[in-house]
Design a protein around this motif. Structure first.
Motif, PDB file in Angstrom:
ATOM      1  N   GLY A  85     -15.533  49.730 -15.726  1.00 50.10           N
ATOM      2  CA  GLY A  85     -15.120  50.543 -16.859  1.00 50.10           C
ATOM      3  C   GLY A  85     -13.976  51.458 -16.491  1.00 50.10           C
ATOM      4  N   LYS A  86     -14.077  52.066 -15.329  1.00 48.78           N
ATOM      5  CA  LYS A  86     -13.053  53.001 -14.874  1.00 48.78           C
ATOM      6  C   LYS A  86     -11.722  52.276 -14.656  1.00 48.78           C
ATOM      7  N   ILE A  87     -11.809  51.095 -14.056  1.00 48.31           N
ATOM      8  CA  ILE A  87     -10.572  50.355 -13.785  1.00 48.31           C
ATOM      9  C   ILE A  87      -9.941  49.888 -15.096  1.00 48.31           C
ATOM     10  N   ILE A  88     -10.769  49.404 -16.027  1.00 49.38           N
ATOM     11  CA  ILE A  88     -10.221  48.929 -17.301  1.00 49.38           C
ATOM     12  C   ILE A  88      -9.597  50.090 -18.064  1.00 49.38           C
ATOM     13  N   GLU A  89     -10.247  51.246 -18.006  1.00 46.33           N
ATOM     14  CA  GLU A  89      -9.704  52.430 -18.650  1.00 46.33           C
ATOM     15  C   GLU A  89      -8.313  52.759 -18.120  1.00 46.33           C
ATOM     16  N   GLN A  90      -8.159  52.572 -16.834  1.00 44.33           N
ATOM     17  CA  GLN A  90      -6.894  52.918 -16.194  1.00 44.33           C
ATOM     18  C   GLN A  90      -5.807  51.864 -16.451  1.00 44.33           C
ATOM     19  N   PHE A  91      -6.188  50.590 -16.375  1.00 44.81           N
ATOM     20  CA  PHE A  91      -5.159  49.542 -16.386  1.00 44.81           C
ATOM     21  C   PHE A  91      -5.158  48.687 -17.650  1.00 44.81           C
ATOM     22  N   GLU A 112      -7.396  46.354 -20.806  1.00 42.32           N
ATOM     23  CA  GLU A 112      -8.174  45.117 -20.764  1.00 42.32           C
ATOM     24  C   GLU A 112      -7.325  43.897 -20.535  1.00 42.32           C
ATOM     25  N   GLU A 113      -6.040  43.970 -20.901  1.00 43.37           N
ATOM     26  CA  GLU A 113      -5.214  42.775 -20.743  1.00 43.37           C
ATOM     27  C   GLU A 113      -4.917  42.490 -19.262  1.00 43.37           C
ATOM     28  N   ASN A 114      -5.031  43.516 -18.432  1.00 42.01           N
ATOM     29  CA  ASN A 114      -4.720  43.311 -17.014  1.00 42.01           C
ATOM     30  C   ASN A 114      -5.948  43.024 -16.159  1.00 42.01           C
ATOM     31  N   ILE A 115      -7.119  43.390 -16.630  1.00 41.62           N
ATOM     32  CA  ILE A 115      -8.348  43.179 -15.864  1.00 41.62           C
ATOM     33  C   ILE A 115      -9.218  42.207 -16.653  1.00 41.62           C
ATOM     34  N   THR A 116      -9.354  40.984 -16.162  1.00 41.31           N
ATOM     35  CA  THR A 116     -10.064  39.971 -16.957  1.00 41.31           C
ATOM     36  C   THR A 116     -11.117  39.261 -16.123  1.00 41.31           C
ATOM     37  N   ASP A 117     -11.948  38.500 -16.819  1.00 42.78           N
ATOM     38  CA  ASP A 117     -12.914  37.576 -16.196  1.00 42.78           C
ATOM     39  C   ASP A 117     -13.793  38.222 -15.138  1.00 42.78           C
ATOM     40  N   ALA A 118     -14.388  39.358 -15.454  1.00 41.31           N
ATOM     41  CA  ALA A 118     -15.251  39.992 -14.460  1.00 41.31           C
ATOM     42  C   ALA A 118     -16.561  39.219 -14.354  1.00 41.31           C
ATOM     43  N   VAL A 119     -16.890  38.823 -13.138  1.00 40.86           N
ATOM     44  CA  VAL A 119     -18.172  38.151 -12.881  1.00 40.86           C
ATOM     45  C   VAL A 119     -18.808  38.807 -11.667  1.00 40.86           C
ATOM     46  N   ASN A 120     -20.028  38.377 -11.371  1.00 37.31           N
ATOM     47  CA  ASN A 120     -20.783  39.033 -10.319  1.00 37.31           C
ATOM     48  C   ASN A 120     -21.538  37.968  -9.518  1.00 37.31           C
ATOM     49  N   PRO A 121     -20.809  37.142  -8.758  1.00 36.38           N
ATOM     50  CA  PRO A 121     -21.462  35.962  -8.187  1.00 36.38           C
ATOM     51  C   PRO A 121     -22.497  36.273  -7.102  1.00 36.38           C
ATOM     52  N   PHE A 171     -13.157  40.266 -10.216  1.00 32.61           N
ATOM     53  CA  PHE A 171     -12.396  40.146 -11.461  1.00 32.61           C
ATOM     54  C   PHE A 171     -10.986  39.700 -11.134  1.00 32.61           C
ATOM     55  N   GLN A 172     -10.290  39.303 -12.215  1.00 30.77           N
ATOM     56  CA  GLN A 172      -8.923  38.823 -12.025  1.00 30.77           C
ATOM     57  C   GLN A 172      -7.933  39.853 -12.526  1.00 30.77           C
ATOM     58  N   THR A 173      -6.780  39.842 -11.917  1.00 30.39           N
ATOM     59  CA  THR A 173      -5.705  40.687 -12.408  1.00 30.39           C
ATOM     60  C   THR A 173      -4.407  39.913 -12.235  1.00 30.39           C
ATOM     61  N   ASN A 174      -3.282  40.549 -12.463  1.00 29.39           N
ATOM     62  CA  ASN A 174      -2.024  39.815 -12.363  1.00 29.39           C
ATOM     63  C   ASN A 174      -1.114  40.444 -11.320  1.00 29.39           C
ATOM     64  N   GLN A 229       1.696  41.899 -11.544  1.00 22.70           N
ATOM     65  CA  GLN A 229       2.336  43.186 -11.845  1.00 22.70           C
ATOM     66  C   GLN A 229       1.395  44.347 -11.509  1.00 22.70           C
ATOM     67  N   THR A 230       0.101  44.100 -11.634  1.00 23.11           N
ATOM     68  CA  THR A 230      -0.853  45.196 -11.522  1.00 23.11           C
ATOM     69  C   THR A 230      -1.387  45.376 -10.113  1.00 23.11           C
ATOM     70  N   ILE A 231      -1.430  44.293  -9.298  1.00 21.20           N
ATOM     71  CA  ILE A 231      -2.245  44.306  -8.088  1.00 21.20           C
ATOM     72  C   ILE A 231      -1.908  45.447  -7.129  1.00 21.20           C
ATOM     73  N   HIS A 232      -0.613  45.700  -6.937  1.00 16.98           N
ATOM     74  CA  HIS A 232      -0.242  46.735  -5.979  1.00 16.98           C
ATOM     75  C   HIS A 232      -0.708  48.108  -6.450  1.00 16.98           C
ATOM     76  N   GLU A 233      -0.422  48.397  -7.741  1.00 12.49           N
ATOM     77  CA  GLU A 233      -0.838  49.675  -8.318  1.00 12.49           C
ATOM     78  C   GLU A 233      -2.351  49.826  -8.282  1.00 12.49           C
ATOM     79  N   LEU A 234      -3.041  48.721  -8.567  1.00 13.04           N
ATOM     80  CA  LEU A 234      -4.496  48.745  -8.640  1.00 13.04           C
ATOM     81  C   LEU A 234      -5.105  49.088  -7.280  1.00 13.04           C
ATOM     82  N   ILE A 235      -4.599  48.436  -6.248  1.00  7.68           N
ATOM     83  CA  ILE A 235      -5.179  48.686  -4.925  1.00  7.68           C
ATOM     84  C   ILE A 235      -4.835  50.091  -4.449  1.00  7.68           C
ATOM     85  N   LYS A 236      -3.639  50.545  -4.810  1.00  7.29           N
ATOM     86  CA  LYS A 236      -3.259  51.917  -4.470  1.00  7.29           C
ATOM     87  C   LYS A 236      -4.178  52.918  -5.194  1.00  7.29           C
TER      88      LYS A 236
END
Lengths: 168, 416
Positions: free
Chosen positions: A10-16, A18-27, A33-36, A38-45
């Motif tokens: 929820g926190k990550i989706i709020e920040q980035f 829903e279009e950037n954070i998709t397909d969340a599963v819990n295997p 989850f998947q991202t793209n 453009q977002t990955i560097h900012e997300l990990i930071k």
């Protein structure tokens, strides 16, 4: 705040968004989850610097090749761990093999340097901005990226070995 | 199937040479020497190359090259049924191969959803801790050899032989130990194996105490190792250090405590931590860890539960050979498992164990076939060695050797 999969997602989706954070599963208990690109560097930071999350241990990353998926042939998997909250997280980025470029994480984590070189060596993924992107485990003058699935394991010119029954 | 790969505008060899040239430009400065340490140098305990820029005895810069024994385990694993991957894991960290084996087996068990009985878990714990002891005693005694103390090495090497005797009794092999199975152990601990473990527990503490006494307060050893190859906790975390090398820098991260596996939560032990992250701290942390491992083995040995040594999972657990001769079902399953006919469910798991060197992780993707779709090893040595350049800069050549042996970089795990 207790770190549960729902809370963090929820926190990550709020920040980035829903279009950037998709397909969340819990295997296997680890949220994936998947991202793209453009977002990955900012997300990990963000995950590293956020005071509540503190997901600041880049456990591992690796490339994966899915030759059948059109325009999503290559995948980079990042796995992170918050040592403070003992929370693990897995992020995947899919991208086409015709344009195998990813942003580098070397400015965030020193450990990304060799792991990215390994992914470049095995899968030909180019990390834009990497200070020293050369092969690491294979010989320098190799002309292909051996972990791509079109390259079979055995030397195909050999005729003295029939491999039909072992390992498909 | 035929996907086009994009030609990458980056010639590895040229870039490598270019980088090297940049690093070696100072060569025109008459005072600097280029020294090629390795690939096979007796002081490096493995095949790594380091091209060093030396100002007298001082290291100004270093360019490390690895990959000399790269055997493409991740590629081979994509082509092999699950059982046949086990021998690959032995050959990664060959100083503590049972931990590699068990870690891999636990990963597959997680994928298949097999719960294994307590007795098997305890036997695994005993074997893993014995492996940790043998790993640490090699590392620490070689550190002694590198600083000029040969006796301790010979003294504790004999104890490693005794650990190998236990392995031999448990599985028949001494170095490449295939003692685990998916779903438990290959066989139960024999009375002789139990006796050997008991004897080891009685004898080893004295030997280790003596070894410890020889080096811990030794003036030469302390002077040679204090403040050598130090790394701060922040840098160590950024480099992704785990295990004794991270704990020496003062971070008490231990997979056995944080994410317990194989009933580690049943045992009472402590996590030794250092403060400075230098070679001496790494030595002390490993020394202390051996004592903790002994504590764990003692508890597991005393409280070894009764019951089966393997899970009831005939589809995946390779049946005992005696059963195969007598029992039709066992013969069928034996055949199917050996020929790799049994499919695994679709799934994706990550499992990590506290290896001799740190967090040893297995990331496994299964697409429902009989081989993994992708198996990635998180190898702690691969992570340590990239920090090596930073750790030896500004030090002396002799210190660089000590730093390398205290990091415990195993070439088999580094290259995989």
């Amino acid at each position: 705040m207790e770190l549960t999969n729902e809370n963090v997602l929820g926190k990550i989706i709020e920040q980035f968004g829903e279009e950037n954070i998709t397909d969340a599963v819990n295997p296997d208990g680890i949220m994936t989850f998947q991202t793209n690109r453009q977002t990955i560097h900012e997300l990990i930071k963000y995950l590293r610097d956020d005071e509540k999350l503190q997901i600041s241990f880049l456990t591992t990353m690796c490339g994966i090749h899915y030759p059948e998926q059109k325009d999503r042939e290559l995948c980079m998997m990042y796995q992170l761990h918050s040592l403070r909250h003992n929370y693990r997280l897995r992020i995947k980025v899919y991208f086409p093999i015709s344009d195998p470029v990813m942003p580098t994480l070397t400015d965030l984590y020193a450990t990304a340097n060799w792991m990215e070189r390994e992914a470049y060596d095995f899968y030909g993924i180019v990390f834009a901005g990497h200070p020293n992107l050369i092969r690491i485990l294979n010989v320098e003058d190799m002309e292909y990226h051996p972990m791509l699935r079109q390259y079979p394991l055995e030397d195909q010119t050999r005729e003295d070995k029939v491999n039909t029954f072992f390992g498909r | 199937m035929a996907t086009e790969t994009k030609t990458v505008e980056l010639d590895g060899l040229d870039q490598f040479r270019e980088n090297l040239d940049l690093k070696l430009q100072d060569k025109h400065n008459e005072n600097l020497t280029t020294l090629n340490l390795g690939p096979t140098h007796p002081a490096t305990h493995g095949i790594f190359q380091n091209i060093l820029q030396m100002d007298g005895e001082k290291i100004v810069d270093a360019v490390p090259t690895i990959g000399y024994i790269h055997r493409a385990f991740e590629k081979i694993a994509e082509r092999r049924p699950f059982y046949q991957i086990t021998p690959l894991t032995d050959r990664m960290n060959y100083c503590s191969s049972p931990i590699n084996n068990m870690g891999y087996h636990m990963t597959v068990e997680k994928l298949l959803g097999i719960e294994i009985p307590k007795r098997a878990q305890y036997i695994r714990v005993i074997m893993m801790e014995l492996a940790r002891i043998s790993d640490h005693l090699i590392c620490n005694s070689i550190l002694g050899v590198d600083s000029g103390a040969f006796t301790g090495f010979l003294y504790v090497m004999q104890e490693r032989e005794h650990i190998y005797d236990i392995y031999e009794e448990v599985c028949g092999a001494r170095l490449t130990t295939n003692m685990g199975r998916i779903g438990g152990m290959e066989r139960d601990l024999s009375p002789k194996a139990l006796y050997l473990i008991g004897e080891f527990l009685k004898r080893f503490p004295k030997v280790w105490a003596e070894f410890e006494k020889m080096l811990t307060r030794n003036r030469i050893f302390v002077d040679r190792t204090t403040d050598v190859g130090a790394i701060s906790a922040e840098r160590a975390l950024s480099y992704g250090f785990t295990g004794p090398n991270l704990r020496a820098a003062g971070v008490d991260y231990d997979v056995r405590v944080m994410n317990p596996y194989s009933s580690y939560e049943d045992f009472d032990f402590e996590i030794p931590v250092g403060s400075k992250g230098d070679t001496y701290d790494r030595f002390l942390v490993r020394n202390a860890e051996v004592w903790e491992s002994l504590k764990i083995i003692e508890q597991a040995y005393k409280n070894l539960p009764e019951g089966s040594y393997h899970a009831d999972a005939p589809h995946y657990y390779l049946p005992p050979k005696q059963e195969v001769y007598r029992n039709m079902e066992a013969l069928i399953y034996h055949f199917k498992i050996v020929m790799g006919e049994i499919d695994a469910p679709v799934g994706e798991v990550y499992h990590s164990v506290e290896g001799g060197n740190g967090e040893l992780g297995f990331y496994l993707i299964s697409d429902g076939g009989r081989t993994p779709y992708r198996l990635h090893f998180r190898r702690p040595c691969f992570i340590y060695y990239q920090a090596y350049t930073e750790m030896i800069k500004g030090g002396q050549l002799a210190d660089a050797i000590l730093t390398l042996s205290s990091l415990n970089v195993i070439a088999g795990e580094l290259d995989a």
